[in-house]
Motif scaffolding. Structure first.
Motif, PDB file in Angstrom:
ATOM      1  N   GLY A  98       0.842  -1.194   0.000  1.00  0.00           N
ATOM      2  CA  GLY A  98       0.000   0.000   0.000  1.00  0.00           C
ATOM      3  C   GLY A  98       0.878   1.244   0.000  1.00  0.00           C
ATOM      4  N   PRO A  99       0.626   2.189   0.926  1.00  0.00           N
ATOM      5  CA  PRO A  99       1.452   3.406   0.995  1.00  0.00           C
ATOM      6  C   PRO A  99       2.786   3.197   1.706  1.00  0.00           C
ATOM      7  CG  PRO A  99      -0.248   3.486   2.676  1.00  0.00           C
ATOM      8  CD  PRO A  99      -0.514   2.243   1.865  1.00  0.00           C
ATOM      9  N   ARG A 100       3.012   1.994   2.211  1.00  0.00           N
ATOM     10  CA  ARG A 100       4.235   1.712   2.948  1.00  0.00           C
ATOM     11  C   ARG A 100       5.263   1.088   2.006  1.00  0.00           C
ATOM     12  NH1 ARG A 100      -0.301   0.046   4.650  1.00  0.00           N
ATOM     13  NH2 ARG A 100      -1.247   0.875   6.556  1.00  0.00           N
ATOM     14  N   GLN A 101       6.474   1.570   2.081  1.00  0.00           N
ATOM     15  CA  GLN A 101       7.522   1.052   1.202  1.00  0.00           C
ATOM     16  C   GLN A 101       8.858   1.127   1.927  1.00  0.00           C
ATOM     17  OE1 GLN A 101       7.332   2.627  -2.744  1.00  0.00           O
ATOM     18  NE2 GLN A 101       9.311   1.816  -3.362  1.00  0.00           N
ATOM     19  N   ILE A 102       9.693   0.130   1.683  1.00  0.00           N
ATOM     20  CA  ILE A 102      11.013   0.090   2.316  1.00  0.00           C
ATOM     21  C   ILE A 102      12.010  -0.538   1.364  1.00  0.00           C
ATOM     22  CG2 ILE A 102      10.520  -2.129   3.463  1.00  0.00           C
ATOM     23  CD1 ILE A 102      12.270  -1.137   5.802  1.00  0.00           C
ATOM     24  N   LEU A 129      22.420  -2.396   8.279  1.00  0.00           N
ATOM     25  CA  LEU A 129      21.651  -2.170   7.076  1.00  0.00           C
ATOM     26  C   LEU A 129      21.452  -0.679   6.856  1.00  0.00           C
ATOM     27  CD1 LEU A 129      18.813  -4.790   7.744  1.00  0.00           C
ATOM     28  CD2 LEU A 129      20.836  -5.139   6.319  1.00  0.00           C
ATOM     29  N   THR A 130      21.435  -0.277   5.609  1.00  0.00           N
ATOM     30  CA  THR A 130      20.992   1.066   5.252  1.00  0.00           C
ATOM     31  C   THR A 130      19.566   0.947   4.749  1.00  0.00           C
ATOM     32  OG1 THR A 130      21.871   0.864   3.003  1.00  0.00           O
ATOM     33  CG2 THR A 130      23.328   1.795   4.672  1.00  0.00           C
ATOM     34  N   VAL A 131      18.727   1.895   5.174  1.00  0.00           N
ATOM     35  CA  VAL A 131      17.298   1.778   4.937  1.00  0.00           C
ATOM     36  C   VAL A 131      16.760   3.081   4.372  1.00  0.00           C
ATOM     37  CG1 VAL A 131      15.050   1.285   5.980  1.00  0.00           C
ATOM     38  CG2 VAL A 131      17.093   0.146   6.855  1.00  0.00           C
ATOM     39  N   ALA A 132      15.893   2.966   3.388  1.00  0.00           N
ATOM     40  CA  ALA A 132      15.087   4.083   2.910  1.00  0.00           C
ATOM     41  C   ALA A 132      13.642   3.632   2.963  1.00  0.00           C
ATOM     42  CB  ALA A 132      15.487   4.487   1.499  1.00  0.00           C
ATOM     43  N   ALA A 133      12.751   4.472   3.504  1.00  0.00           N
ATOM     44  CA  ALA A 133      11.394   4.011   3.748  1.00  0.00           C
ATOM     45  C   ALA A 133      10.403   5.155   3.654  1.00  0.00           C
ATOM     46  CB  ALA A 133      11.307   3.342   5.121  1.00  0.00           C
ATOM     47  N   ALA A 134       9.135   4.775   3.555  1.00  0.00           N
ATOM     48  CA  ALA A 134       8.021   5.724   3.581  1.00  0.00           C
ATOM     49  C   ALA A 134       6.834   5.046   4.233  1.00  0.00           C
ATOM     50  CB  ALA A 134       7.657   6.174   2.161  1.00  0.00           C
ATOM     51  N   GLY A 135       6.099   5.820   5.072  1.00  0.00           N
ATOM     52  CA  GLY A 135       4.865   5.316   5.658  1.00  0.00           C
ATOM     53  C   GLY A 135       5.037   4.269   6.717  1.00  0.00           C
ATOM     54  N   LEU A 136       6.165   4.280   7.454  1.00  0.00           N
ATOM     55  CA  LEU A 136       6.399   3.243   8.458  1.00  0.00           C
ATOM     56  C   LEU A 136       6.029   3.677   9.868  1.00  0.00           C
ATOM     57  CD1 LEU A 136       9.744   1.526   7.404  1.00  0.00           C
ATOM     58  CD2 LEU A 136       7.395   0.949   6.827  1.00  0.00           C
ATOM     59  N   ALA A 157       4.899  13.012   7.053  1.00  0.00           N
ATOM     60  CA  ALA A 157       5.379  12.115   5.995  1.00  0.00           C
ATOM     61  C   ALA A 157       4.230  11.456   5.255  1.00  0.00           C
ATOM     62  CB  ALA A 157       6.286  11.038   6.581  1.00  0.00           C
ATOM     63  N   ASN A 158       3.027  11.430   5.875  1.00  0.00           N
ATOM     64  CA  ASN A 158       1.890  10.763   5.259  1.00  0.00           C
ATOM     65  C   ASN A 158       0.878  11.753   4.699  1.00  0.00           C
ATOM     66  OD1 ASN A 158       2.866   8.217   5.974  1.00  0.00           O
ATOM     67  ND2 ASN A 158       2.014   8.420   8.024  1.00  0.00           N
ATOM     68  N   ALA A 159       1.275  13.003   4.559  1.00  0.00           N
ATOM     69  CA  ALA A 159       0.347  14.029   4.128  1.00  0.00           C
ATOM     70  C   ALA A 159       0.213  14.107   2.620  1.00  0.00           C
ATOM     71  CB  ALA A 159       0.794  15.383   4.677  1.00  0.00           C
ATOM     72  N   ALA A 160       0.860  13.236   1.886  1.00  0.00           N
ATOM     73  CA  ALA A 160       0.797  13.273   0.424  1.00  0.00           C
ATOM     74  C   ALA A 160      -0.583  12.846  -0.045  1.00  0.00           C
ATOM     75  CB  ALA A 160       1.869  12.355  -0.171  1.00  0.00           C
ATOM     76  N   GLN A 161      -0.866  13.097  -1.324  1.00  0.00           N
ATOM     77  CA  GLN A 161      -2.143  12.702  -1.904  1.00  0.00           C
ATOM     78  C   GLN A 161      -2.278  11.172  -1.858  1.00  0.00           C
ATOM     79  OE1 GLN A 161      -4.519  14.822  -2.793  1.00  0.00           O
ATOM     80  NE2 GLN A 161      -3.180  16.484  -2.078  1.00  0.00           N
ATOM     81  N   PRO A 162      -3.514  10.667  -1.748  1.00  0.00           N
ATOM     82  CA  PRO A 162      -3.695   9.214  -1.599  1.00  0.00           C
ATOM     83  C   PRO A 162      -3.081   8.401  -2.733  1.00  0.00           C
ATOM     84  CG  PRO A 162      -5.726  10.390  -1.084  1.00  0.00           C
ATOM     85  CD  PRO A 162      -4.776  11.411  -1.626  1.00  0.00           C
ATOM     86  N   ASN A 163      -3.134   8.902  -3.965  1.00  0.00           N
ATOM     87  CA  ASN A 163      -2.629   8.138  -5.098  1.00  0.00           C
ATOM     88  C   ASN A 163      -1.187   8.482  -5.451  1.00  0.00           C
ATOM     89  OD1 ASN A 163      -5.129   6.862  -5.427  1.00  0.00           O
ATOM     90  ND2 ASN A 163      -5.918   8.549  -6.682  1.00  0.00           N
TER      91      ASN A 163
END
Length: 350
Positions: free
Chosen positions: A254-258, A276-283, A310-316
């Motif tokens: 969904g909106p979560r990505q890593i 580990l090096t990590v880049a993520a969104a929506g966690l 961080a979650n204020a972006a448009q739904p799509n």
């Protein structure tokens, strides 16, 4: 008055008329003889390979074996296929292996379920709609193994954490020896699963969406299956200095990505260790679950760019990945940057 054609000319013309058909018949007979010779040699070679595997401790059983494929292929069909080595046993359904006569080291497999693998403690059960694989080999051994499965389903029981189940729409797996790291006995593995359904991941991360998984890793000291239990195999790998180089590990739910890169190994207590090096969104949901919703967890999420803003972006909108501080696994703890993540203890794998 017309004169009759000489008898010799008539016979000569008929000879050239039938010659192509005679030659074709001879070629067909020769090819048929050659195919049956190859079939016999294939049966002998398979029996010899099974005997050699038995001397190495691997007991293969091909139920109701047949060899077919005339005229251009060699097909080996086992109604059931079983493997046993030490405490570990595996069973498959109907298995078909096909190779072209002119390309015997490229083998195409089609394997029916169900799959069952157990070491007496841990058991893996699997099913699928269609599973196909290809093996490319040379005189020096395996060059590449590729596998694809539709609608795979896997259940793992016997682990301390309880049953783990998962399914997906499509699975692909590619394995090859790493040509530049032969001294480390390294193997490259690339895998992907589309629309995976993993209940334990839903509970941890939140959200019912399917997950797309991709992995590109290199495993060192990958010198084969010794036939012990899973714990014994992992201990042999650890003692040999084996490690997992993660070139890329990504998950989108969904909106979560890593996305993750780094190196993992097992410490002396058999716990995962490495960095580990990590880049993520929506966690933010994941961090909340890990920290039990504590204030410190909310602060950690904000500092890592995973808070409400961080979650204020448009739904799509496509998630924008933010680089996070290094993730360290050491001494049974999980730390991100200067923060030790509370409520998380890494348990021994065996």
């Amino acid at each position: 008055m017309d004169q009759a054609a000489p008898t010799g000319n008539v016979r000569r013309s008929r000879f050239w008329l039938y010659t192509p058909f005679v030659l074709l018949l001879l070629v067909a007979i020769a090819w048929s003889v050659a195919w049956f010779v190859i079939r016999g040699r294939t049966a002998d070679a398979l029996d010899g390979w099974i005997a050699a595997e038995a001397r190495s401790g691997r007991q293969w059983t091909c139920g109701d074996r047949t060899i077919a494929g005339y005229p251009f292929r060699i097909e080996i069909i086992c109604d059931t296929l079983d493997l046993k080595r030490g405490a570990v046993s595996a069973s498959f359904g109907r298995t078909e292996a096909v190779a072209q006569v002119y390309q015997p080291r490229r083998i195409i497999l089609e394997v029916a379920g169900p799959l069952r693998v157990t070491d007496g403690t841990v058991t893996v059960n699997g099913r699928w709609d269609l599973l196909q694989a290809s093996i490319n080999a040379s005189q020096t051994g395996l060059q590449r193994l590729s596998l694809a499965a539709n609608a795979p389903q896997v259940t793992v029981t016997g682990l301390g954490a309880g049953e783990i189940a998962g399914s997906g729409k499509h699975l692909e797996l590619h394995v090859r020896p790493n040509p530049s790291r032969r001294a480390e006995l390294a193997g490259d593995v690339a895998a992907s699963v589309t629309e995976a359904r993993i209940p334990i991941l839903d509970a941890l991360v939140g959200g019912p969406e399917a997950t797309n998984l991709n992995a590109d890793v290199t495993v060192t000291q990958a010198d084969g299956f010794k036939g012990g239990t899973i714990a014994e195999e992992l201990e042999l790998w650890r003692n040999a200095g084996g490690k997992l180089d993660i070139l890329m590990l990504s998950a989108a739910k969904g909106p979560r990505q890593i996305e993750t890169k780094g190196e993992l190994r097992l410490d002396e207590q058999h716990r995962p260790a490495g960095q580990l090096t990590v880049a993520a969104a929506g966690l933010d949901g994941l961090l909340g679950n890990l920290t039990g919703g504590r204030v410190g967890g909310n602060l950690l999420g904000m500092l890592l760019g995973q808070g409400p803003r961080a979650n204020a972006a448009q739904p799509n909108a496509k998630p924008q990945l933010a680089s996070l501080p290094p993730l360290r696994l050491e001494n049974g703890f999980l730390a991100m940057g200067p923060f030790v993540i509370p409520n998380v203890r890494l348990q021994p794998l065996y």
